[in-house]
Design an enzyme around this catalytic site. Structure first.
Site, PDB file in Angstrom:
ATOM      1  N   HIS A   1       3.073 -21.203 -18.342  1.00  0.00           N
ATOM      2  CA  HIS A   1       2.543 -22.526 -18.016  1.00  0.00           C
ATOM      3  C   HIS A   1       2.840 -22.849 -16.559  1.00  0.00           C
ATOM      4  CE1 HIS A   1       1.440 -24.063 -22.040  1.00  0.00           C
ATOM      5  NE2 HIS A   1       2.414 -23.287 -22.474  1.00  0.00           N
TER       6      HIS A   1
ATOM      7  N   CYS B   1      -1.943 -20.004 -20.983  1.00  0.00           N
ATOM      8  CA  CYS B   1      -1.253 -19.763 -22.251  1.00  0.00           C
ATOM      9  C   CYS B   1      -2.246 -19.268 -23.312  1.00  0.00           C
ATOM     10  CB  CYS B   1      -0.476 -20.998 -22.700  1.00  0.00           C
ATOM     11  SG  CYS B   1       0.780 -20.611 -23.955  1.00  0.00           S
TER      12      CYS B   1
ATOM     13  N   GLU C   1       1.953 -25.439 -14.971  1.00  0.00           N
ATOM     14  CA  GLU C   1       2.223 -26.877 -14.858  1.00  0.00           C
ATOM     15  C   GLU C   1       3.649 -27.232 -15.278  1.00  0.00           C
ATOM     16  OE1 GLU C   1       0.952 -26.451 -19.140  1.00  0.00           O
ATOM     17  OE2 GLU C   1       0.522 -25.476 -17.226  1.00  0.00           O
TER      18      GLU C   1
END
Length: 211
Positions: A191, A82, A193
């Site tokens: 992202h 990011c 994750e």
């Protein structure tokens, strides 16, 4: 043996979720701002959320810009996520304020040219066939939250020590860099994750590349 990965703690980013996601991807993870520990690890992850200028201020406070440069000079892998991707470029412009970045890649981070920002939610990407990060997952969707991005890729193969693999995404009629891989330096605007199974697979691909 699991690769040793440091998630750089410089006051920015979704740190705990990044740590957990990398652990699930097969890495032994340490969350730290210690320069020597981060320099010696198999892989370094640089997360980031919020304003470009604030991220750069926090990064410089822990000598993160020097750390990234030292690692890359030695061919040691770095993954930006990011705003952690955005600060790898030369310049960020937010609200008319120009901030100097790490300068590992030429280019400018600027506001996405779309009627509605931020770009928030799931989106597909256009990954090159030889991508390491997107191996087996090029047709999946990933989770984005950002108002700024790199809309022009300025590193040419003739000026790069290693060819770059650039992945693009589109939103609101604009196109921006969704990810990039250039030798030991990799980064994603989205992202991983927060990107479910596809993001987990991408992180596994990166962790496997450290071996």
């Amino acid at each position: 043996m699991s690769p040793d990965v440091v998630v750089l703690d410089y006051g920015s980013g979704n740190l705990r979720s990044a740590v957990r996601a990398l652990e699930r991807a097969g890495a032994k993870v340490t969350l730290t701002s210690d320069f020597a520990t981060a320099l010696g690890s198999d892989g370094l992850v640089v997360p980031g959320v919020g304003a470009y200028a604030a991220c750069m201020q926090g990064l410089r406070a822990v000598r993160g810009d020097q750390l990234i440069g030292r690692r890359l000079a030695g061919g040691r892998p770095v993954l930006g996520i990011c705003v952690g991707m955005q600060i790898l470029f030369e310049t960020g412009i937010e609200h008319g304020v120009r901030t100097e970045g790490c300068g590992e890649w030429p280019g400018t981070v600027e506001r996405i040219d779309a009627d509605i920002v931020p770009h928030m939610g799931w989106n597909t990407v256009e990954a090159p066939a030889d991508s390491v990060l997107f191996d087996g997952i090029a047709d999946e969707r990933f989770y984005f939250v950002h108002s700024y991005g790199v809309r022009r890729w300025e590193l040419t193969d003739t000026h790069a020590a290693m060819p770059a693999r650039v992945t693009w995404a589109s939103y609101g009629g604009d196109r921006f860099v969704a990810a990039a891989e250039n030798g030991p330096l990799s980064a994603t605007q989205f992202h991983p994750e927060k990107s479910g199974d596809a993001g987990a697979a991408l992180l596994r691909n990166w962790v496997r590349s450290l071996s």
